[in-house]
Design an enzyme around this catalytic site. Sequence first.
Site, PDB file in Angstrom:
ATOM      1  N   LYS A   1       0.832  -1.211   0.000  1.00 17.78           N
ATOM      2  CA  LYS A   1       0.000   0.000   0.000  1.00 17.78           C
ATOM      3  C   LYS A   1       0.860   1.251   0.000  1.00 17.78           C
ATOM      4  O   LYS A   1       0.552   2.216  -0.705  1.00 17.78           O
ATOM      5  CB  LYS A   1      -0.922  -0.009   1.219  1.00 17.78           C
ATOM      6  CG  LYS A   1      -2.081  -0.979   1.036  1.00 17.78           C
ATOM      7  CD  LYS A   1      -3.399  -0.396   1.499  1.00 17.78           C
ATOM      8  CE  LYS A   1      -4.523  -1.360   1.156  1.00 17.78           C
ATOM      9  NZ  LYS A   1      -5.849  -0.779   1.144  1.00 17.78           N
TER      10      LYS A   1
ATOM     11  N   GLU B   1      -5.715  10.774   8.055  1.00 20.88           N
ATOM     12  CA  GLU B   1      -6.167  10.851   6.665  1.00 20.88           C
ATOM     13  C   GLU B   1      -7.470  11.632   6.627  1.00 20.88           C
ATOM     14  O   GLU B   1      -8.287  11.513   7.545  1.00 20.88           O
ATOM     15  CB  GLU B   1      -6.405   9.416   6.183  1.00 20.88           C
ATOM     16  CG  GLU B   1      -6.689   9.258   4.728  1.00 20.88           C
ATOM     17  CD  GLU B   1      -6.826   7.775   4.379  1.00 20.88           C
ATOM     18  OE1 GLU B   1      -5.862   7.193   3.866  1.00 20.88           O
ATOM     19  OE2 GLU B   1      -7.906   7.209   4.629  1.00 20.88           O
TER      20      GLU B   1
ATOM     21  N   HIS C   1     -17.413  -4.895   2.800  1.00 20.33           N
ATOM     22  CA  HIS C   1     -16.308  -4.483   1.932  1.00 20.33           C
ATOM     23  C   HIS C   1     -16.143  -5.396   0.727  1.00 20.33           C
ATOM     24  O   HIS C   1     -15.086  -5.434   0.120  1.00 20.33           O
ATOM     25  CB  HIS C   1     -14.997  -4.387   2.720  1.00 20.33           C
ATOM     26  CG  HIS C   1     -15.085  -3.406   3.829  1.00 20.33           C
ATOM     27  ND1 HIS C   1     -15.134  -2.054   3.614  1.00 20.33           N
ATOM     28  CD2 HIS C   1     -15.191  -3.579   5.157  1.00 20.33           C
ATOM     29  CE1 HIS C   1     -15.249  -1.436   4.772  1.00 20.33           C
ATOM     30  NE2 HIS C   1     -15.293  -2.330   5.725  1.00 20.33           N
TER      31      HIS C   1
ATOM     32  N   ARG D   1      -4.410  -7.954 -11.495  1.00 19.02           N
ATOM     33  CA  ARG D   1      -4.987  -9.216 -11.987  1.00 19.02           C
ATOM     34  C   ARG D   1      -6.299  -8.899 -12.689  1.00 19.02           C
ATOM     35  O   ARG D   1      -6.735  -7.765 -12.699  1.00 19.02           O
ATOM     36  CB  ARG D   1      -5.288 -10.116 -10.794  1.00 19.02           C
ATOM     37  CG  ARG D   1      -6.191  -9.383  -9.802  1.00 19.02           C
ATOM     38  CD  ARG D   1      -6.711 -10.252  -8.700  1.00 19.02           C
ATOM     39  NE  ARG D   1      -7.207  -9.454  -7.583  1.00 19.02           N
ATOM     40  CZ  ARG D   1      -8.391  -8.906  -7.507  1.00 19.02           C
ATOM     41  NH1 ARG D   1      -9.234  -9.030  -8.516  1.00 19.02           N
ATOM     42  NH2 ARG D   1      -8.767  -8.191  -6.454  1.00 19.02           N
TER      43      ARG D   1
END
Lengths: 496, 138
Positions: free
Chosen positions: A116, A200, A235, A295
């Site tokens: 990340k 954030e 999610h 992918r």
Amino acid sequence: MFRSILIANRGEIAVRVIRACRELGIESIAVYSDADDRALHVALADRAVRIGPAPAAQSYLSGEAILQAARETGAEAIHPGYGFLAESHAFAASCAGAGLAFIGPPSGVIARMGSKTAARALAEQAGVPVVPGATPSDQRDETIAAAACRLGFPVVVKPSEGGGGIGMKTVPEEASLLPAIAQARREAAAAFGDGTLYVERLIDRPRHVEIQVVGDHHGRIVHLFERECSLQRRHQKIVEEAPSPAVTPALRARMGGAAVALARAAGYRNCGTVEFLLDGSGDEARFYFLEMNTRLQVEHPVTEQTTGVDLVRTQIVVAAGGPLPWTQDELRQRGHAIEVRVYAEDPERHDLPQAGPLLLYREPSMPGVRVDGGVAEGGDVSVHYDPLVAKLIAWGDTRDLARRRALAALRSYPILGVRTNGPFLIALLEHPRFIAGQLDTGLVEAERPVLLAGLAGAPPPEAVAVARHASVDAAAHDPNGPAVIDPWTLLRGWRG
Amino acid sequence: MADVIPIGRGQYRVIDGTRQRTAYAAGPPEARWVFLDGRVYVIDVRSGTDVARTGPAGTREGGRTPDEDLALSAPMPATVAAINVAPGQLVEPGDLLIVLEAMKMELPVRAPRAGRVKAVACRPGELVQPGIPLVELE
């Protein structure tokens, strides 16, 4: 072109890749665990190799077992599908080491985009917007508070080494900042042994919009527009569509350009997806890089249906060294496509996964409808793997036509023996906010009571009458067996 | 009352005057699955009720079940990932007793009421079947 491809996966995606191989005249090699010896992908492939017992760690996740199967069968390439080893840079490297083409990006790109922090740094470097945030090197409470104030409220304070929402605090205004920092630090230290915090800016009720990219080995990288994937539960996406109701041509061009810039900076090859959070809609909307999936995506069919491009075929062609057959300007979006994911799960019991026999399973067939399934009547949904049964994709000239086709198809799609989310998907496609295209990532949870209300209620007398009639009709059959003889069942032992 | 006519394996036509619909059915009489108008029912043929909602398998999560055995058992075939309690331990309602794992998901088994753990009837790594209590409370 490759002579043979081993598909290191199972279920619907293995079936999808086998079909692409057949079109291209490539021998398809399935692998399977003991739980899957009667699975659809095994029955459809040209060759099939057992790779281990049911647990995925000893079969579909065992790179060693898969490479062994590739050696035994003389496979020239490996398609990893999605999930399992698809984003394992180590596996991609082992394939290369064994002289096999890995149908995906290079190992180094998978590794970099899988981190990340590295992916975020690369995005910033490529000029792609990221959610404003910081991990202050000075970790005193006051310094973190100052960093939060610079970002603007609301903010999220979260452990820098973390996941699963543990220690994550939403702070609406400055007054509640310091207690939230202290609590997040305690929870981070307890859960991860590291109290380092990250702040954030909170993007309130964002949309999840992603861009499909594909690159070849000759320096060409293009994007194939967006997919809207805001409808999620736990999610996990359950409905995806293209185009996004929130994206205008100007925004599409900006997002597509950003995705291609990132892919270029990463040295990307083959198919990939750049995920963004979208704040607002229309030309003025802001988007922020979330992550890159290195992918094929589960929801790739909505892109295929609206662009006329076969992404799996493209993956194979590119991996074999072929050039992309189209330039950016030649690609067009036409009409609208909606995918619903049919999962073996019980929406009335917190989406609890379900396993069991498919006593009756009949896929619908009608204009504008495609079903990418991985099961057959008489088979089962195993406790060992992901409970995705099939993806139903509907397309039409307009969004509403695609929606109506998806509804008609779901109402003609009986799956008996295992509970699925089919009725829940019908309720979702009929919800006024879905009809209006007013989607955000919190919609499914916020509207869950409304969506579930339509599912409650005693069976109507007609359903009871059918049950009783079936009782007489089925008396001659084994009451516990499948309702019909399934062709794949008959194929049992055909390999022997 | 609607007429039901079999038209294929597991497939039926439901006729009510001039209105016609297609239905599907499969499974044993005590839990026969029926698909009609996009909805699925699991019907006990004798009582005509939906066993998934009213029968023993119809337990809904959230501690609302009167049947403690079901609350303390696996909701589906699953592997025991962790055991958080030991015999003799006192638990409060909602306490995490067992973590099960199935289909890539963690499934918590929580205490439906306060009590003392009398016995733990499973081992880590064991594959357990639904309906069998994993913990006994006293």
